[in-house]
Scaffold this motif. Structure first.
Motif, PDB file in Angstrom:
ATOM      1  N   ILE A   8      39.339  21.045  29.753  1.00  0.00           N
ATOM      2  CA  ILE A   8      38.643  20.039  28.950  1.00  0.00           C
ATOM      3  C   ILE A   8      37.503  20.727  28.217  1.00  0.00           C
ATOM      4  N   GLY A  14      35.436  27.040  27.564  1.00  0.00           N
ATOM      5  CA  GLY A  14      36.826  26.589  27.714  1.00  0.00           C
ATOM      6  C   GLY A  14      37.795  27.572  27.077  1.00  0.00           C
ATOM      7  N   LEU A  31      42.032  20.427  25.798  1.00  0.00           N
ATOM      8  CA  LEU A  31      41.804  19.140  25.131  1.00  0.00           C
ATOM      9  C   LEU A  31      40.410  19.167  24.516  1.00  0.00           C
ATOM     10  N   GLU A  40      29.870  21.984  19.435  1.00  0.00           N
ATOM     11  CA  GLU A  40      28.665  21.547  20.158  1.00  0.00           C
ATOM     12  C   GLU A  40      27.786  22.771  20.496  1.00  0.00           C
ATOM     13  N   SER A  46      21.291  30.478  19.814  1.00  0.00           N
ATOM     14  CA  SER A  46      20.627  31.648  19.197  1.00  0.00           C
ATOM     15  C   SER A  46      21.569  32.821  18.975  1.00  0.00           C
ATOM     16  N   VAL A  48      22.437  35.079  20.954  1.00  0.00           N
ATOM     17  CA  VAL A  48      21.886  36.295  21.556  1.00  0.00           C
ATOM     18  C   VAL A  48      22.776  36.757  22.702  1.00  0.00           C
ATOM     19  N   ALA A 203      33.388  20.817  29.845  1.00  0.00           N
ATOM     20  CA  ALA A 203      33.026  19.834  28.812  1.00  0.00           C
ATOM     21  C   ALA A 203      31.559  19.893  28.407  1.00  0.00           C
ATOM     22  N   VAL A 205      27.911  19.462  27.659  1.00  0.00           N
ATOM     23  CA  VAL A 205      26.907  18.439  27.945  1.00  0.00           C
ATOM     24  C   VAL A 205      27.540  17.154  28.492  1.00  0.00           C
ATOM     25  N   SER A 355      22.209  28.334  28.629  1.00  0.00           N
ATOM     26  CA  SER A 355      22.009  29.762  28.417  1.00  0.00           C
ATOM     27  C   SER A 355      21.899  30.477  29.772  1.00  0.00           C
TER      28      SER A 355
HETATM   29  C1  LIG Z   1      19.558  25.735  21.923  1.00  0.00           C
HETATM   30  C2  LIG Z   1      20.483  26.645  22.672  1.00  0.00           C
HETATM   31  C3  LIG Z   1      20.336  28.033  22.578  1.00  0.00           C
HETATM   32  C4  LIG Z   1      21.183  28.862  23.295  1.00  0.00           C
HETATM   33  N1  LIG Z   1      21.109  30.220  23.106  1.00  0.00           N
HETATM   34  C5  LIG Z   1      21.965  31.029  23.762  1.00  0.00           C
HETATM   35  C6  LIG Z   1      21.945  32.434  23.533  1.00  0.00           C
HETATM   36  O1  LIG Z   1      21.231  32.932  22.668  1.00  0.00           O
HETATM   37  N2  LIG Z   1      22.756  33.222  24.270  1.00  0.00           N
HETATM   38  C7  LIG Z   1      23.586  32.709  25.227  1.00  0.00           C
HETATM   39  O2  LIG Z   1      24.255  33.479  25.902  1.00  0.00           O
HETATM   40  N3  LIG Z   1      23.674  31.364  25.420  1.00  0.00           N
HETATM   41  C8  LIG Z   1      22.902  30.536  24.689  1.00  0.00           C
HETATM   42  N4  LIG Z   1      22.987  29.184  24.855  1.00  0.00           N
HETATM   43  C9  LIG Z   1      23.974  28.648  25.805  1.00  0.00           C
HETATM   44  C10 LIG Z   1      25.348  28.580  25.204  1.00  0.00           C
HETATM   45  O3  LIG Z   1      25.310  28.122  23.880  1.00  0.00           O
HETATM   46  C11 LIG Z   1      26.179  27.632  26.071  1.00  0.00           C
HETATM   47  O4  LIG Z   1      26.061  28.016  27.418  1.00  0.00           O
HETATM   48  C12 LIG Z   1      27.649  27.657  25.704  1.00  0.00           C
HETATM   49  O5  LIG Z   1      27.833  27.463  24.326  1.00  0.00           O
HETATM   50  C13 LIG Z   1      28.366  26.580  26.502  1.00  0.00           C
HETATM   51  O6  LIG Z   1      29.695  26.535  26.096  1.00  0.00           O
HETATM   52  P1  LIG Z   1      30.638  25.389  26.632  1.00  0.00           P
HETATM   53  O7  LIG Z   1      31.992  25.716  26.144  1.00  0.00           O
HETATM   54  O8  LIG Z   1      30.418  25.231  28.092  1.00  0.00           O
HETATM   55  O9  LIG Z   1      30.054  24.041  25.991  1.00  0.00           O
HETATM   56  P2  LIG Z   1      30.252  23.408  24.536  1.00  0.00           P
HETATM   57  O10 LIG Z   1      30.198  24.419  23.467  1.00  0.00           O
HETATM   58  O11 LIG Z   1      29.288  22.286  24.454  1.00  0.00           O
HETATM   59  O12 LIG Z   1      31.735  22.839  24.585  1.00  0.00           O
HETATM   60  C14 LIG Z   1      32.106  21.741  25.347  1.00  0.00           C
HETATM   61  C15 LIG Z   1      33.227  21.048  24.603  1.00  0.00           C
HETATM   62  O13 LIG Z   1      33.768  20.009  25.411  1.00  0.00           O
HETATM   63  C16 LIG Z   1      34.183  18.960  24.553  1.00  0.00           C
HETATM   64  N5  LIG Z   1      34.305  17.721  25.324  1.00  0.00           N
HETATM   65  C17 LIG Z   1      33.353  17.100  26.038  1.00  0.00           C
HETATM   66  N6  LIG Z   1      33.848  16.007  26.644  1.00  0.00           N
HETATM   67  C18 LIG Z   1      35.160  15.931  26.307  1.00  0.00           C
HETATM   68  C19 LIG Z   1      36.207  15.013  26.620  1.00  0.00           C
HETATM   69  N7  LIG Z   1      36.017  13.952  27.423  1.00  0.00           N
HETATM   70  N8  LIG Z   1      37.448  15.243  26.103  1.00  0.00           N
HETATM   71  C20 LIG Z   1      37.663  16.317  25.281  1.00  0.00           C
HETATM   72  N9  LIG Z   1      36.693  17.209  24.945  1.00  0.00           N
HETATM   73  C21 LIG Z   1      35.457  17.027  25.455  1.00  0.00           C
HETATM   74  C22 LIG Z   1      33.066  18.921  23.519  1.00  0.00           C
HETATM   75  O14 LIG Z   1      33.472  18.256  22.342  1.00  0.00           O
HETATM   76  C23 LIG Z   1      32.763  20.404  23.309  1.00  0.00           C
HETATM   77  O15 LIG Z   1      33.480  20.954  22.228  1.00  0.00           O
HETATM   78  C24 LIG Z   1      22.176  28.317  24.137  1.00  0.00           C
HETATM   79  C25 LIG Z   1      22.333  26.930  24.202  1.00  0.00           C
HETATM   80  C26 LIG Z   1      21.517  26.100  23.462  1.00  0.00           C
HETATM   81  C27 LIG Z   1      21.745  24.626  23.487  1.00  0.00           C
END
Ligand SMILES: Cc1cc2nc3c(=O)[nH]c(=O)nc-3n(C[C@H](O)[C@H](O)[C@H](O)COP(=O)(O)OP(=O)(O)OC[C@H]3O[C@@H](n4cnc5c(N)ncnc54)[C@H](O)[C@@H]3O)c2cc1C
Length: 376
Positions: A8, A14, A31, A40, A46, A48, A203, A205, A355
Motif C-alpha cells: 500500500i 513502497g 496500490l 506525498e 529536502s 538530502v 502508506a 502519513v 526523515s
Molecule cells: C519536510 C520533509 C523533509 C524531509 N527531508 C528528508 C531528507 O532530506 N532526507 C531523507 O532521507 N528523508 C527526508 N524526509 C523523509 C522522507 O521524505 C520520507 O521518509 C519518505 O518520503 C517516506 O516515504 P513513504 O513511501 O513512506 O511515504 P509517502 O511518500 O508519503 O508515500 C505513501 C503513499 O501511500 C499512499 N497511500 C496512503 N494511503 C493509501 C491508501 N489507503 N490506498 C492507496 N494508497 C495510499 C499515498 O498516496 C502515498 O503516495 C523528509 C520528509 C519531510 C516531510
C-alpha cells in the motif's frame, strides 16, 4: 490468492520494497491512491542523503540510514541514480560547542565516517560566508534526485513482474485463510476486491489509518501518527553561491525537526527549511509554505548565514512528516513490524517513516524482505 504481496503506497518506501522483493522473485502489486507515484512526502522533502548523524545508536533510524546511505552512494557512483556528495556543515557558536561534540560522538557511534570538528579558521576556508565559530563537517552527506530514485525502483520492480495500480485506494481489509481480502476504490468510485497472501503497509502519513483498516487499535499499538508540516522558502539565484555545502544549525534538544537549514538541490538552487509545525490530522494537507513565516525564516538563517535578507525569500512547497512523536514527546523510532503477534500473519506495518526515510529506503526494503524470509 490473486497476488503474493500487495504494497500500500507508491512512495519511495513502497517502491523500494517492490524493487527489493522483485529481485528476490516475489511478485508484487502496489496500490496507490494518486494518479502518479511519489506525490506525498517522497516529493516534498529536502532530498538530502543523510549520513546518519542524529539518531540514537542502535535505533532503526541510525542503522537503516547508515546502510541506506551506503547503498545510495554506490548507486550514485555506478551512475544509476543522480547523487552529489556535496557534504554538510552543522554550524554553531561557542555556546553550542558541546552540542556539536555530542553530535560528533553520537554519529561516530552510528558508524558515520569522515566527520571532523572545525574551528573558525577551517570554516572560513570552506565556507567564507558562514558566521560560525564552530562546526561539524560531514563529507559523506549529499543530495539526490528523489524522482530518479523512484523511477529506478519502479524499473527494477517492473523487471521482476511487479505492477502499480494508480488511482486505487485501499478502503477495507478482511483477514481470510492464508491472507487478506482487500477492498479498493477506483477513480470512478467503483469497488474492486482482490486477495493477497501478504500485505505491506507503506502508506506514509496514512499508515495508521491503513493499520486501523486491518483491525489494529492504533493507540494501544502506539501507531497513531501526528502529522508535522515543514515549510520551505526558495532564495533568489544571487544567493545560491553563498555556500557550496548543506548547512544545518546545531540541533536544539526536544525540537521536532533539524532546524531551518540551507539545502541545495541537484540544479544548484538554494532553499531554506523545513520548519516543524504539528497540524490537524485531517487530509488533504496544505502543501504550500505559509508566506507569513518569511521574516521568521530569514531571522533563523541569518544567525549563521548573514548574507541572506528577508527580500531574498519566496514561499515554496511544504511536506508533511508522518511523526509518531507527538508535540513535546521524546524520540520515536521507525516501526517496521510483522504483525503475527496481533493475529495478522503476513501483514507488515511501516509506521512513522519520517526523515531519514528517503535515505534509508533501500535498507528499509531489505529489512522488510528479511522479515518476510523469517528467522535465518
Ligand atoms: C519536510 C520533509 C523533509 C524531509 N527531508 C528528508 C531528507 O532530506 N532526507 C531523507 O532521507 N528523508 C527526508 N524526509 C523523509 C522522507 O521524505 C520520507 O521518509 C519518505 O518520503 C517516506 O516515504 P513513504 O513511501 O513512506 O511515504 P509517502 O511518500 O508519503 O508515500 C505513501 C503513499 O501511500 C499512499 N497511500 C496512503 N494511503 C493509501 C491508501 N489507503 N490506498 C492507496 N494508497 C495510499 C499515498 O498516496 C502515498 O503516495 C523528509 C520528509 C519531510 C516531510
Amino acid at each position: 490468492m490473486d497476488v503474493d504481496t500487495t504494497i500500500i503506497g507508491a512512495g519511495v518506501v513502497g517502491l523500494a520494497i517492490a524493487a527489493e522483493l522483485a529481485s528476490r522473485g516475489v511478485s508484487t502489486v502496489v496500490l496507490e491512491r494518486h494518479a502518479r507515484f511519489g506525490q506525498e512526502a517522497s516529493s516534498h522533502n529536502s532530498e538530502v542523503l543523510h549520513a546518519g548523524l542524529y539518531y540514537p545508536a542502535g535505533s532503526l533510524k541510525a542503522r537503516l540510514c547508515v546502510e541506506g546511505a551506503r547503498i545510495l552512494r554506490r548507486l550514485g557512483a555506478e551512475g544509476r541514480v543522480p547523487v552529489q556528495l556535496i557534504g554538510k556543515l552543522v554550524a554553531g557558536d561557542r555556546h553550542q560547542r558541546e552540542i556539536l561534540e555530542a553530535l560528533h560522538a553520537r554519529a561516530s557511534a552510528n558508524g558515520v565516517e569522515g566527520l571532523r570538528l572545525l574551528a573558525r579558521r577551517d570554516i572560513e576556508r570552506l565556507e567564507p560566508n558562514l558566521a560560525s565559530t564552530h562546526a561539524l563537517l560531514s563529507p559523506g552527506t549529499g543530495i539526490l534526485d528523489s524522482h530518479a530514485l523512484m523511477r529506478y525502483y519502479l524499473a527494477r520492480a517492473a523487471s521482476g513482474g511487479g505492477d502499480v495500480a494508480y488511482r486505487t485506494e485501499l478502503v477495507g481489509v478482511e483477514p481470510i485463510r492464508g491472507g487478506y481480502r482487500l477492498d479498493t476504490r477506483g477513480p470512478d468510485g467503483s469497488l474492486f476486491r482482490l486477495e493477497s497472501a501478504r500485505v505491506v503497509n507503506a502508506a506514509g502519513v496514512a499508515a495508521h489509518r491503513v493499520a486501523a483498516l486491518a483491525g489494529i487499535d492504533i493507540d494501544a499499538a502506539g501507531y497513531r501518527i501526528h502529522p508535522c508540516k515543514g515549510d520551505y522558502f526558495s532564495t533568489r539565484p544571487a544567493c545560491w553561491n553563498l555556500v557550496s555545502r548543506l548547512v544545518y544549525p546545531a540541533p536544539s534538544p526536544g525540537s521536532a525537526g533539524l532546524g531551518i537549514h540551507v539545502t541545495l538541490d541537484m540544479a544548484g538552487r538554494m532553499r531554506l527549511g523545513p520548519d516543524a509545525t504539528y497540524v490537524d490530522d485531517r487530509e488533504p494537507f496544505a502543501l504550500m509554505a505559509d508566506p507569513s513565516k518569511r521574516a521568521r525564516f530569514a531571522k533563523a538563517v541569518r544567525r549563521y548565514l548573514p548574507g541572506i535578507v528577508e527580500d531574498d525569500l519566496a514561499p515554496e512547497f511544504a511536506g508533511i512528516r508522518p511523526k509518531l512523536q507527538g508535540p513535546g514527546e521524546t524520540f520515536r523510532d521507525f516501526v517496521i513490524a510483522e504483525e503475527t503477534a496481533r493475529g495478522l500473519p503476513g501483514w507488515f506495518n511501516l509506521v512513522g517513516i519520517e526523515s531519514p526515510g528517503l535515505t534509508a529506503s533501500p535498507a528499509i526494503a531489505r529489512e522488510v524482505a528479511r522479515l518476510m524470509a523469517g528467522p535465518a
